[in-house]
Every structure is written in C-alpha cells, then in structure tokens.
Design a protein around this motif. Structure first.
Motif, PDB file in Angstrom:
ATOM      1  N   UNK A  42      26.529  16.098  19.594  1.00  0.00           N
ATOM      2  CA  UNK A  42      25.389  16.063  20.506  1.00  0.00           C
ATOM      3  C   UNK A  42      25.863  15.510  21.846  1.00  0.00           C
ATOM      4  N   UNK A  43      25.112  15.815  22.899  1.00  0.00           N
ATOM      5  CA  UNK A  43      25.472  15.333  24.232  1.00  0.00           C
ATOM      6  C   UNK A  43      25.567  13.811  24.258  1.00  0.00           C
ATOM      7  N   UNK A  44      24.571  13.129  23.709  1.00  0.00           N
ATOM      8  CA  UNK A  44      24.574  11.662  23.730  1.00  0.00           C
ATOM      9  C   UNK A  44      25.711  11.091  22.891  1.00  0.00           C
ATOM     10  N   UNK A  45      26.113  11.826  21.857  1.00  0.00           N
ATOM     11  CA  UNK A  45      27.232  11.365  21.041  1.00  0.00           C
ATOM     12  C   UNK A  45      28.535  11.433  21.826  1.00  0.00           C
ATOM     13  N   UNK A  46      28.672  12.480  22.619  1.00  0.00           N
ATOM     14  CA  UNK A  46      29.879  12.627  23.430  1.00  0.00           C
ATOM     15  C   UNK A  46      29.963  11.518  24.476  1.00  0.00           C
ATOM     16  N   UNK A  47      28.878  11.305  25.211  1.00  0.00           N
ATOM     17  CA  UNK A  47      28.925  10.310  26.286  1.00  0.00           C
ATOM     18  C   UNK A  47      28.997   8.889  25.740  1.00  0.00           C
ATOM     19  N   UNK A  48      28.601   8.706  24.486  1.00  0.00           N
ATOM     20  CA  UNK A  48      28.652   7.376  23.894  1.00  0.00           C
ATOM     21  C   UNK A  48      29.991   7.006  23.275  1.00  0.00           C
ATOM     22  N   UNK A  49      30.942   7.927  23.276  1.00  0.00           N
ATOM     23  CA  UNK A  49      32.226   7.658  22.627  1.00  0.00           C
ATOM     24  C   UNK A  49      33.027   6.602  23.384  1.00  0.00           C
ATOM     25  N   UNK A  50      33.632   5.702  22.611  1.00  0.00           N
ATOM     26  CA  UNK A  50      34.595   4.745  23.146  1.00  0.00           C
ATOM     27  C   UNK A  50      35.996   5.159  22.731  1.00  0.00           C
ATOM     28  N   UNK A  51      36.990   4.601  23.396  1.00  0.00           N
ATOM     29  CA  UNK A  51      38.383   4.909  23.051  1.00  0.00           C
ATOM     30  C   UNK A  51      38.669   4.607  21.587  1.00  0.00           C
ATOM     31  N   UNK A  65      34.858   5.152  37.847  1.00  0.00           N
ATOM     32  CA  UNK A  65      35.458   4.272  36.859  1.00  0.00           C
ATOM     33  C   UNK A  65      34.624   3.940  35.655  1.00  0.00           C
ATOM     34  N   UNK A  66      33.318   4.297  35.684  1.00  0.00           N
ATOM     35  CA  UNK A  66      32.445   3.956  34.564  1.00  0.00           C
ATOM     36  C   UNK A  66      32.187   5.133  33.638  1.00  0.00           C
ATOM     37  N   UNK A  67      31.452   4.854  32.580  1.00  0.00           N
ATOM     38  CA  UNK A  67      31.114   5.864  31.576  1.00  0.00           C
ATOM     39  C   UNK A  67      30.365   7.030  32.200  1.00  0.00           C
ATOM     40  N   UNK A  68      30.719   8.231  31.826  1.00  0.00           N
ATOM     41  CA  UNK A  68      30.038   9.413  32.334  1.00  0.00           C
ATOM     42  C   UNK A  68      28.655   9.514  31.694  1.00  0.00           C
ATOM     43  N   UNK A  69      27.680  10.010  32.453  1.00  0.00           N
ATOM     44  CA  UNK A  69      26.318  10.134  31.954  1.00  0.00           C
ATOM     45  C   UNK A  69      25.999  11.538  31.466  1.00  0.00           C
ATOM     46  N   UNK A  70      24.865  11.652  30.801  1.00  0.00           N
ATOM     47  CA  UNK A  70      24.465  12.945  30.230  1.00  0.00           C
ATOM     48  C   UNK A  70      24.305  14.026  31.299  1.00  0.00           C
ATOM     49  N   UNK A  80      25.460  25.105  28.091  1.00  0.00           N
ATOM     50  CA  UNK A  80      25.077  23.694  28.056  1.00  0.00           C
ATOM     51  C   UNK A  80      25.601  23.092  26.757  1.00  0.00           C
ATOM     52  N   UNK A  81      25.635  21.772  26.643  1.00  0.00           N
ATOM     53  CA  UNK A  81      26.250  21.144  25.464  1.00  0.00           C
ATOM     54  C   UNK A  81      25.642  21.596  24.144  1.00  0.00           C
ATOM     55  N   UNK A  82      24.318  21.771  24.081  1.00  0.00           N
ATOM     56  CA  UNK A  82      23.723  22.162  22.806  1.00  0.00           C
ATOM     57  C   UNK A  82      24.127  23.583  22.419  1.00  0.00           C
ATOM     58  N   UNK A  83      24.378  24.435  23.408  1.00  0.00           N
ATOM     59  CA  UNK A  83      24.825  25.792  23.081  1.00  0.00           C
ATOM     60  C   UNK A  83      26.218  25.751  22.444  1.00  0.00           C
TER      61      UNK A  83
END
Length: 312
Positions: free
Chosen positions: A161-170, A226-231, A252-255
C-alpha cells in the motif's frame, strides 16, 4: 363514446403518483414535517408506487418473507444493487411510519438490506504495461531516478500500500533474505518477499540515499530536503512515470498493487497466498482465511511473480 379501456394499474409508470392514502400521508409527512427536498420526495414516490404495484393487498398483511421475495425478484430482474437499496430504504421508512401510527403491527423491512454494489476495480495493467511503466527513466537527476525506480519496483514487486511504502524504515528491509517488514492496516505486521529486480533497484538507491538523507533519518525513502517522503509526493512521481512510459491509463500506487495481485493470481491461482501477501485480514465474501506459512508464500511468489525470480 369511450376512447378505450382504462389501463390497469400495472401499466402506470414509476413516476405516477401513488393512488394510496397511506403513501400520500407519509409523503406529506416527509414534506411538511421532515422537510425533505422535492428530489427526495420524488424518489420516495417512485419507489413506494412500485411497492404498491408489487403488493396490492393491505399493508398490514406484508411479512418479512414477502419483502425478501420482492427484493430477490428485483435482483433477478437485473435491477442495480443501489436501486434496490434505495427501494428498501423507502419501504423501511414508510413501514416505520405505519407502525408509529398503529396501522401495521411490525416493520417487515426492518433489518433487510439490499445486495452490496460491487466496487469498481482499477483497470488492469498487463505484464507488458507493467514492464513498460518500470523502464528506468532517462534524463533525470541520477539520485531522483534511483529513488523513483526503487519505489516503483518495490510497489510492484511486493504489492505494498502507499502508506506502507512511505512508512518503511531502513531497518524494515533485509536485502540478504529478500524480505521487507511491513506495518499494514490495524497495525498488523507482515513480511513480504522482495524480488531480485526490486532488490537491485533498492541497492542502487541506497548507494545514493546519503546525498539527500538528513543525519539520523530512519526513512528508507527521502526527499531532497532530507526527510521522509510523503504520500502525495509518491503519487506524483508514480503518475509521472506512467506518463513518461506512454501508458493509456493513469498510473498510481494502488494500480501497481492491483497488478501485483492480478499477475500473481494469473500465474499461481493461489488466492489465499496472495491475500496473505497483500495483508488482507479478511474478505467480504469469505470467512477469515487460514494463514499460510512463509515457506509456502515464498514458493508461490518465486514461481509466479514476473519480476520476482530469486537467484538460487
């Protein structure tokens, strides 16, 4: 001389006013007391006129079984689910009014719901279109190109999911084992395979990430600041990749997530495994499915995903 026989009630159209004192009183109540709009009143009038034609006897004689039969008949005749839902809503309101005024002993439509309208699925990307969308960009800033390619590949490779991607940490990523740990809906955690092509793209991004990432930033994907990318930023970059590839649909990400599921299902036929990979706790049409062990999921993934072949 008579101009011909009077048409029977069945010949009336849905827009004809109901020839029923109880319905007329209810509509007047909606207009004068409840303040409903003319549009709403017209819709109620049509639905209740249809109900009158379907049941010619006393309202007090209607049962819950009768209402289920009427709703089922409408579904068999091909009436749209939303129209049936609206019809039942009008009937419930009318019968509640009758019960309130002691003209009926109970509401025969209480608790009765119409068929659920199916949600429109995103238009499929076939495998060739997915490959086209994931073709590495030319002419972009090398760091930007590396980041975007890694995001695109991971979305398609792992069905995130889009939010799962942007929420990933190293720390969520293990390229040696080819797994990414994802925190999904309801804060349910799952591990998903990452295909070889996506792993290579992520490695290329990680080589350049330090040029953008702020000191101490944990996010896997960051912006120039330098910060986390947003949705929203991811949505824009994915859409740009689709335009660059010349797709005839908006990317789009869901596609990409839907393409991940569709292409795995076409190749494997293992719907339960795909549900697990997508992080679905349940489905509307089935009970909670049996969780499969990771070894089986990995076998399905390795054998079926077009870009996820693992090196042996």
């Amino acid at each position: 001389m008579s101009s011909g026989p009077t048409p029977p009630p069945e010949a009336a159209t849905d827009s004809s006013p109901p020839q029923d004192a109880d319905i007329a009183a209810f509509l007047a109540h909606l207009r004068d007391v409840r303040g409903h709009s003319p549009h709403t009143l017209q819709a109620y009038r049509r639905d209740l006129a249809q109900l009158r034609r379907l049941h010619a006897g006393p309202w007090s004689g209607l049962t819950a079984a009768d209402m289920r039969r009427i709703a089922g008949q409408q579904a068999r005749e091909g009436r749209h689910p939303r129209s049936i839902q609206r019809f039942l809503s009008a009937a419930r309101g009318f019968f509640a009014y009758q019960v309130e005024h002691r003209r009926m002993p109970a509401n025969p439509a209480a608790g009765l719901r119409g068929p659920r309208a199916g949600r429109a699925l995103p238009r499929d990307l076939d495998v060739d279109q997915a490959q086209q969308a994931l073709t590495p960009a030319e002419g972009l800033d090398p760091i930007l190109a590396a980041r975007d390619q890694a995001m695109l590949e991971l979305l398609y490779s792992s069905g995130l999911r889009l939010s799962e991607l942007t929420g990933l940490d190293l720390t969520d990523l293990d390229l040696d084992t080819g797994l990414v740990r994802v925190l999904g809906k309801g804060r349910r955690e799952r591990s998903v395979p990452v295909g070889r092509v996506a792993r290579d793209a992520i490695r290329s991004w990680l080589e350049r990430r330090g040029d953008w990432a702020a000191p101490g930033e944990r996010a896997l994907f960051v912006t120039r600041r330098g910060g986390r990318i947003g949705n929203r930023a991811v949505q824009r970059r994915v859409a740009e990749a689709g335009r660059r590839a010349g797709l005839d649909v908006r990317l789009h990400p869901h596609r990409l997530r839907h393409a991940f599921a569709s292409h795995l299902l076409e190749s494997s036929g293992d719907l339960r495994a795909i549900q697990e990979l997508l992080g679905h706790a349940n489905l509307e049409t089935t009970q909670i499915y049996t969780h499969l062990d990771y070894q089986h999921l990995a076998q399905v993934y390795d054998a079926a995903h077009p870009r996820a072949r693992r090196s042996r």
